[in-house]
Design an enzyme around this catalytic site. Structure first.
Site: not given
Length: 532
Positions: A200, A243
């Site tokens: 991230k 997702k």
């Protein structure tokens, strides 16, 4: 420990990082697993997987992320969403971290973020833990071994979990820190073993750099029609919306799982692997992802397992709800070899509506798409986090607020421009509840969701009859082949229509209250879309 390695031309000493113990450059998977085992970092699992726990932190620590406030970025960072760190605090942090690292062994991977060479960024990942090196080797893109001799990093990430920051000395919030310095091209991570901070941090970096090049960075999965990369689709969505599951369609080619860019050349994956949630994962529902949990080198993070057989328990969330596995993209049989596709023909915004209000699929205008993109709505349900006893709305702008260094409108406007230029059709898909809210209704049938998505992606849904939703103003299909017509009208699925109306108005007001923060920055048509 003695391992084979590639010795790059540019070493840590050339970056002013010296006095370390052994430094292992670009070890491959077997050597990294051997090193991690010798260092006692985890356990060898079935099929050669690597089983680890991450201690105190089993998820990201977004409140401990900082951007160094230098003149070059002071006017472009979204400071309401990103904690500032002073240059002096960062310099002290860096000096103290390097002092802490003296004499200790470290592992270096020279990797790439971005499948499109025109926009790729070279990342040097320096990790205290060998298994972190294995993890990020999966998650970023691996250059050819021959290219490593001359590899030059654009940015360097140093991850040192054993280092504890000093909030007063380092101008940070706690002894856990993630600090990004754009001027010095450095990201420092300390005080947390959670591996997701590695990937991230790179995503956050790309989210800042790429818009300046006209590239839309997206927290989304993506796929394209088999044999036809031009027919691409992207799936935005927060955790728990489906997702990963919905994009991993065996009838389409997977471009990537989580992070992508949309340039003038098309869509491209940032990553070289997947970081999938494993809670309640089953061979029946998600066979390909399930199969990776027994493949060599897959990192299994925070999962309970049998101490004798090492068999994984996919239902035991006693360590965390956020149990995960990390594996290279090639472990998925229908993954794209290039990790690139054309301009998205369809954009899917996924939400898990625990209030039971939203239809299973709705067609959005570009203005409505920007409204729902900026809203980033889903809902937490009881059991997903400690203390959550009833559905709670979650609005995470751009479906990834913790990773957005710039103001949301920068991404919203860029997305809207690309939709207009390339003619993408936008859909809002609710994978949450129908027939009532959480506790009364039931979860949207995955079979229906897949049928609706198939109709959207093959273009047949555009030929359906649509009605105007009374609450949000978007278009909702009246009938779709293979789908129970009642599901398409959520009000009709409730035993008490008046209760549905009350719940719908409650949700509309939540959207409106959240969206007030964006009103000074958006166009009138997007404001109109907010009214419905």
């Amino acid at each position: 420990m003695a391992f084979g390695r590639v010795n790059p031309q540019f070493r840590l000493e050339d970056q002013g990082i010296d006095g370390l113990g052994n430094v292992y450059y670009n070890l491959m998977e077997p050597a990294l697993i051997q090193a991690a085992l010798e260092k006692g970092e985890g356990t060898l699992g079935q099929g050669g997987t690597f089983l680890v726990t991450t201690g105190k932190f089993t998820g990201r620590s977004p409140k401990d992320k900082h951007v160094v406030k230098t003149a070059s970025v002071a006017d472009t960072i979204w400071w309401e969403n990103n904690r500032a760190m002073s240059p002096e605090g960062f310099d002290a942090l860096y000096a103290d971290m390097l002092a802490h690292m003296k004499g200790k062994d470290y592992f270096v991977q020279d990797l790439v973020g971005g499948a499109d060479p025109a926009y790729a960024i070279n990342m040097r990942m320096v990790t205290e833990l060998a298994w972190h090196n294995l993890f990020i080797r999966h998650l970023l893109r691996r250059p050819e071994r021959s290219a490593l001799d001359s590899f030059t990093a654009d940015f360097t990430v140093i991850n040192c979990p054993s280092f504890k920051a000093d909030p007063e000395r380092h101008n940070c919030r706690s002894d856990t820190v993630i600090a990004m310095n754009f001027d010095k091209k450095l990201i420092l991570i300390g005080g947390t073993e959670y591996a997701g901070e590695n990937k991230k941090s790179v995503f956050t970096l790309l989210n800042y750099l790429l818009p300046e090049k006209g590239v839309m960075p997206m927290h989304c999965s993506a796929n394209h029609a088999i044999g036809n990369p031009v027919d691409a689709a992207v799936f935005f969505g927060l955790s728990g919306t489906g997702k990963t599951t919905l994009s991993a369609d065996p009838s389409r080619t997977l471009i990537g799982d989580d992070e992508h860019g949309w340039s003038d050349r098309g869509t491209f994956n940032f990553e070289g692997g997947c970081y999938a949630k494993t809670i309640n994962l089953s061979a029946e529902a998600e066979p390909e992802i399930y199969a990776t949990t027994s493949k060599f080198g897959t990192v299994i993070e925070n999962m309970v397992f049998d101490p004798e057989t090492f068999e994984l328990d996919f239902e035991d969330s006693s360590l965390t709800e956020n149990m995960r596995c990390a594996y290279p993209l090639e472990y998925i049989s229908n993954a794209s070899e290039t990790a690139q596709g054309g301009h998205p023909k369809n954009i899917i915004l996924l939400t898990c509506d625990a209030y039971g209000v939203l239809p299973p699929i709705s067609r959005l205008t570009p203005a409505q798409a920007m409204y729902h993109f900026l809203s980033g709505f889903t809902s937490k349900t009881p059991g997903t986090e400690r203390g959550v006893v009833e559905p709670e709305p979650t609005f995470s702008t751009c479906f990834g607020a913790p990773f957005m260094p710039r103001r949301p409108e920068a991404y919203g406007n860029l997305l809207r421009e690309k939709i207009a230029k390339h003619g993408a059709t936008c859909w809002l898909v609710n994978t949450g509840w129908t027939g009532g809210a959480f506790g009364t209704g039931k979860r949207m049938p995955i079979k229906a969701t897949r049928a609706l998505l198939t109709a959207a992606l093959d273009g047949s849904l555009n030929d359906a009859e649509f009605r105007k939703d009374a609450n949000f103003g978007f278009d909702v299909p009246v009938a779709v082949a293979g789908v129970d017509t009642g599901l398409l009208d959520p009000r009709s699925t409730w035993a008490d229509p008046a209760a549905y109306d009350a719940q719908a108005q409650k949700l509309v007001k939540m959207f409106a209250a959240n969206f007030e923060q964006y009103l000074p920055y958006i166009d009138e048509d997007v404001k109109a879309a907010a009214i419905g």
